[in-house]
Motif scaffolding. Structure first.
Motif, PDB file in Angstrom:
ATOM      1  N   ASP A 230       6.631   4.228  -5.161  1.00 15.09           N
ATOM      2  CA  ASP A 230       7.413   4.624  -3.986  1.00 15.09           C
ATOM      3  C   ASP A 230       6.522   4.613  -2.741  1.00 15.09           C
ATOM      4  O   ASP A 230       5.308   4.822  -2.817  1.00 15.09           O
ATOM      5  N   ALA A 231       7.130   4.369  -1.587  1.00 16.57           N
ATOM      6  CA  ALA A 231       6.429   4.471  -0.306  1.00 16.57           C
ATOM      7  C   ALA A 231       6.649   5.875   0.253  1.00 16.57           C
ATOM      8  O   ALA A 231       7.790   6.280   0.491  1.00 16.57           O
ATOM      9  N   HIS A 232       5.570   6.618   0.443  1.00 19.10           N
ATOM     10  CA  HIS A 232       5.641   8.008   0.890  1.00 19.10           C
ATOM     11  C   HIS A 232       5.329   8.117   2.379  1.00 19.10           C
ATOM     12  O   HIS A 232       4.570   7.314   2.927  1.00 19.10           O
ATOM     13  N   LEU A 233       5.872   9.124   3.006  1.00 10.38           N
ATOM     14  CA  LEU A 233       5.673   9.329   4.438  1.00 10.38           C
ATOM     15  C   LEU A 233       4.207   9.665   4.728  1.00 10.38           C
ATOM     16  O   LEU A 233       3.668  10.643   4.201  1.00 10.38           O
ATOM     17  N   LEU A 234       3.579   8.863   5.581  1.00 16.15           N
ATOM     18  CA  LEU A 234       2.202   9.101   6.005  1.00 16.15           C
ATOM     19  C   LEU A 234       2.154   9.617   7.438  1.00 16.15           C
ATOM     20  O   LEU A 234       1.475  10.599   7.729  1.00 16.15           O
ATOM     21  N   LEU A 235       2.878   8.957   8.338  1.00 14.49           N
ATOM     22  CA  LEU A 235       2.873   9.331   9.750  1.00 14.49           C
ATOM     23  C   LEU A 235       4.285   9.342  10.291  1.00 14.49           C
ATOM     24  O   LEU A 235       5.034   8.394  10.072  1.00 14.49           O
ATOM     25  N   LEU A 236       4.624  10.398  11.006  1.00 15.29           N
ATOM     26  CA  LEU A 236       5.940  10.514  11.626  1.00 15.29           C
ATOM     27  C   LEU A 236       5.769  10.537  13.143  1.00 15.29           C
ATOM     28  O   LEU A 236       5.015  11.368  13.669  1.00 15.29           O
ATOM     29  N   PRO A 237       6.418   9.630  13.885  1.00 16.06           N
ATOM     30  CA  PRO A 237       6.373   9.717  15.345  1.00 16.06           C
ATOM     31  C   PRO A 237       7.312  10.822  15.847  1.00 16.06           C
ATOM     32  O   PRO A 237       8.460  10.897  15.419  1.00 16.06           O
ATOM     33  N   VAL A 238       6.796  11.661  16.731  1.00 17.35           N
ATOM     34  CA  VAL A 238       7.599  12.761  17.283  1.00 17.35           C
ATOM     35  C   VAL A 238       7.400  12.813  18.795  1.00 17.35           C
ATOM     36  O   VAL A 238       6.400  12.323  19.334  1.00 17.35           O
ATOM     37  N   ARG A 239       8.351  13.412  19.487  1.00 12.40           N
ATOM     38  CA  ARG A 239       8.264  13.546  20.943  1.00 12.40           C
ATOM     39  C   ARG A 239       7.089  14.434  21.334  1.00 12.40           C
ATOM     40  O   ARG A 239       6.826  15.451  20.695  1.00 12.40           O
ATOM     41  N   SER A 240       6.419  14.036  22.405  1.00 16.00           N
ATOM     42  CA  SER A 240       5.319  14.835  22.937  1.00 16.00           C
ATOM     43  C   SER A 240       5.523  15.043  24.433  1.00 16.00           C
ATOM     44  O   SER A 240       5.923  14.112  25.144  1.00 16.00           O
ATOM     45  N   PHE A 241       5.248  16.256  24.912  1.00 15.10           N
ATOM     46  CA  PHE A 241       5.361  16.545  26.342  1.00 15.10           C
ATOM     47  C   PHE A 241       4.416  15.645  27.143  1.00 15.10           C
ATOM     48  O   PHE A 241       4.754  15.198  28.239  1.00 15.10           O
ATOM     49  N   ALA A 242       3.226  15.365  26.597  1.00 14.14           N
ATOM     50  CA  ALA A 242       2.262  14.448  27.212  1.00 14.14           C
ATOM     51  C   ALA A 242       2.057  13.260  26.279  1.00 14.14           C
ATOM     52  O   ALA A 242       2.034  13.407  25.063  1.00 14.14           O
ATOM     53  N   GLY A 243       1.921  12.069  26.878  1.00  9.44           N
ATOM     54  CA  GLY A 243       1.668  10.890  26.061  1.00  9.44           C
ATOM     55  C   GLY A 243       2.898  10.275  25.427  1.00  9.44           C
ATOM     56  O   GLY A 243       2.771   9.370  24.605  1.00  9.44           O
ATOM     57  N   ILE A 244       4.077  10.752  25.740  1.00 12.93           N
ATOM     58  CA  ILE A 244       5.380  10.252  25.291  1.00 12.93           C
ATOM     59  C   ILE A 244       5.640  10.553  23.822  1.00 12.93           C
ATOM     60  O   ILE A 244       6.618  11.187  23.462  1.00 12.93           O
ATOM     61  N   SER A 245       4.760  10.071  22.928  1.00  5.98           N
ATOM     62  CA  SER A 245       5.005  10.218  21.491  1.00  5.98           C
ATOM     63  C   SER A 245       3.694  10.466  20.766  1.00  5.98           C
ATOM     64  O   SER A 245       2.643   9.949  21.154  1.00  5.98           O
ATOM     65  N   ALA A 246       3.766  11.275  19.699  1.00  2.07           N
ATOM     66  CA  ALA A 246       2.601  11.551  18.856  1.00  2.07           C
ATOM     67  C   ALA A 246       2.871  11.028  17.446  1.00  2.07           C
ATOM     68  O   ALA A 246       4.015  11.004  16.994  1.00  2.07           O
ATOM     69  N   PHE A 247       1.799  10.615  16.768  1.00  2.27           N
ATOM     70  CA  PHE A 247       1.887  10.191  15.369  1.00  2.27           C
ATOM     71  C   PHE A 247       1.235  11.274  14.527  1.00  2.27           C
ATOM     72  O   PHE A 247       0.015  11.456  14.582  1.00  2.27           O
ATOM     73  N   VAL A 248       2.041  12.009  13.765  1.00  7.92           N
ATOM     74  CA  VAL A 248       1.541  13.221  13.123  1.00  7.92           C
ATOM     75  C   VAL A 248       1.542  13.090  11.602  1.00  7.92           C
ATOM     76  O   VAL A 248       2.360  12.385  11.012  1.00  7.92           O
ATOM     77  N   THR A 249       0.590  13.798  11.001  1.00  8.55           N
ATOM     78  CA  THR A 249       0.503  13.908   9.556  1.00  8.55           C
ATOM     79  C   THR A 249      -0.030  15.302   9.247  1.00  8.55           C
ATOM     80  O   THR A 249      -0.111  16.155  10.142  1.00  8.55           O
ATOM     81  N   CYS A 250      -0.419  15.566   7.989  1.00  6.88           N
ATOM     82  CA  CYS A 250      -0.890  16.899   7.619  1.00  6.88           C
ATOM     83  C   CYS A 250      -1.880  16.798   6.464  1.00  6.88           C
ATOM     84  O   CYS A 250      -1.962  15.756   5.789  1.00  6.88           O
ATOM     85  N   PRO A 251      -2.644  17.851   6.174  1.00  2.00           N
ATOM     86  CA  PRO A 251      -3.639  17.791   5.102  1.00  2.00           C
ATOM     87  C   PRO A 251      -3.053  17.470   3.732  1.00  2.00           C
ATOM     88  O   PRO A 251      -3.672  16.738   2.948  1.00  2.00           O
ATOM     89  N   PHE A 252      -1.884  18.000   3.405  1.00  2.00           N
ATOM     90  CA  PHE A 252      -1.270  17.723   2.098  1.00  2.00           C
ATOM     91  C   PHE A 252      -1.026  16.234   1.926  1.00  2.00           C
ATOM     92  O   PHE A 252      -1.331  15.643   0.882  1.00  2.00           O
ATOM     93  N   VAL A 253      -0.458  15.602   2.943  1.00  2.00           N
ATOM     94  CA  VAL A 253      -0.181  14.166   2.884  1.00  2.00           C
ATOM     95  C   VAL A 253      -1.479  13.373   2.833  1.00  2.00           C
ATOM     96  O   VAL A 253      -1.623  12.428   2.046  1.00  2.00           O
TER      97      VAL A 253
END
Length: 288
Positions: free
Chosen positions: A83-106
């Protein structure tokens, strides 16, 4: 078996459905049972690639026969798809328009798959929660709303350094042929806490309303309003493909099998996966 990590980069909104409604969303995306994080099933990926290899003389060796007339013709394909698992999710950012976020578990799961494939992986950092919610960013980040704060979706986070190694590692693998985008990616990369990332994976996906018009009346048909969930464009997922020797008598070894996959992907750099193809959903790059 030869194991290779792949990255799936969404070029448009991506909908691989779960087949059942969830709350107010009629068509949610598929999610892992234990983590509730979005995924793309390996079966969906295998079906798309089998179709892309139609007419190729190695299709049967790689994927196995489509139909079996008698038992003696049955054999497994040389490829096994995870399976292909979620690595990075783009989310809205107040600065820089969009952020690419992940977490230690992932990142910990991702690092284990990299090591299984014989690749090096950086240590997984801890994201401190002392004094409020926090996030790790790179030295050249453009996400700071103030000197020490990020604002992502509905979250106000304290910014701290420490994400550079992972930003460069992921950028070099997922965007190997796009050095300019690697710079943009690194400036917008952030590592959140597990809890914050889980919250965003639930609430920051893209939900679109769809309608069906009654041509005779020019208004929405009864029951013709529904909501679809999508992973947003620029989402990145990862998974593993394992290659063994061909079982159809072609004498392809595991390295030859993986090379055939690479050659096929080089000829078709953009794939369509999941539903809603006719309205532009599901365009992806598969990077080995």
């Amino acid at each position: 078996m030869l194991i290779q990590v792949f990255h799936l980069h969404a070029l448009s909104a991506l909908h691989v459905g779960a087949g059942q409604a969830l709350g107010v969303v009629d068509l949610p995306v598929a999610r892992a049972r234990a983590t509730n994080l979005p995924l793309v099933p390996g079966s969906a990926l295998k079906g798309v690639l089998r179709d892309e290899f139609a007419g190729n003389d190695c299709q049967k060796s790689l994927f196995g026969p489509e139909t079996i007339a008698e038992g003696t013709q049955a054999h497994a394909g040389a490829l096994a798809f995870g399976d292909a698992h979620l690595l990075l999710l783009p989310v809205r950012s107040f600065a820089g328009i969009s952020a690419f976020v992940t977490c230690p578990f992932v990142l910990a799961r991702y690092a284990e798959d990299l090591r299984r494939a014989g690749a090096a992986a950086a240590d997984v950092p801890a994201v401190a929660q002392v004094g409020g919610q926090s996030a790790l960013v790179t030295a050249e980040t453009c996400l700071r709303a103030t000197d020490d704060q990020l604002v992502l979706e509905d979250l106000d986070l304290n910014a701290a350094p420490g994400a550079d190694d992972w930003a460069r590692a992921i950028a070099s693998r997922a965007h190997a042929d796009h050095p300019q985008w690697q710079i943009q990616f690194t400036q917008r990369f952030a590592i959140l806490s597990d809890d914050d990332f889980s919250f965003l994976a639930d609430t920051a996906t893209e939900v679109r309303a769809r309608i069906r018009i009654d041509d005779s009346r020019g208004v929405v048909q009864d029951g013709g309003l529904w909501y679809e969930e999508n992973l947003p464009a620029e989402t990145i997922l990862w998974g593993v493909i394992a290659a063994g020797p061909a079982r159809d008598g072609s004498k392809l070894g595991e390295r030859e099998v993986m090379n055939k996959v690479r050659e096929g992907l080089a000829a078709t750099p953009t794939l369509q996966i999941g539903g809603k193809a006719t309205i532009g959903r599901g365009l992806v790059r598969l990077v080995l």
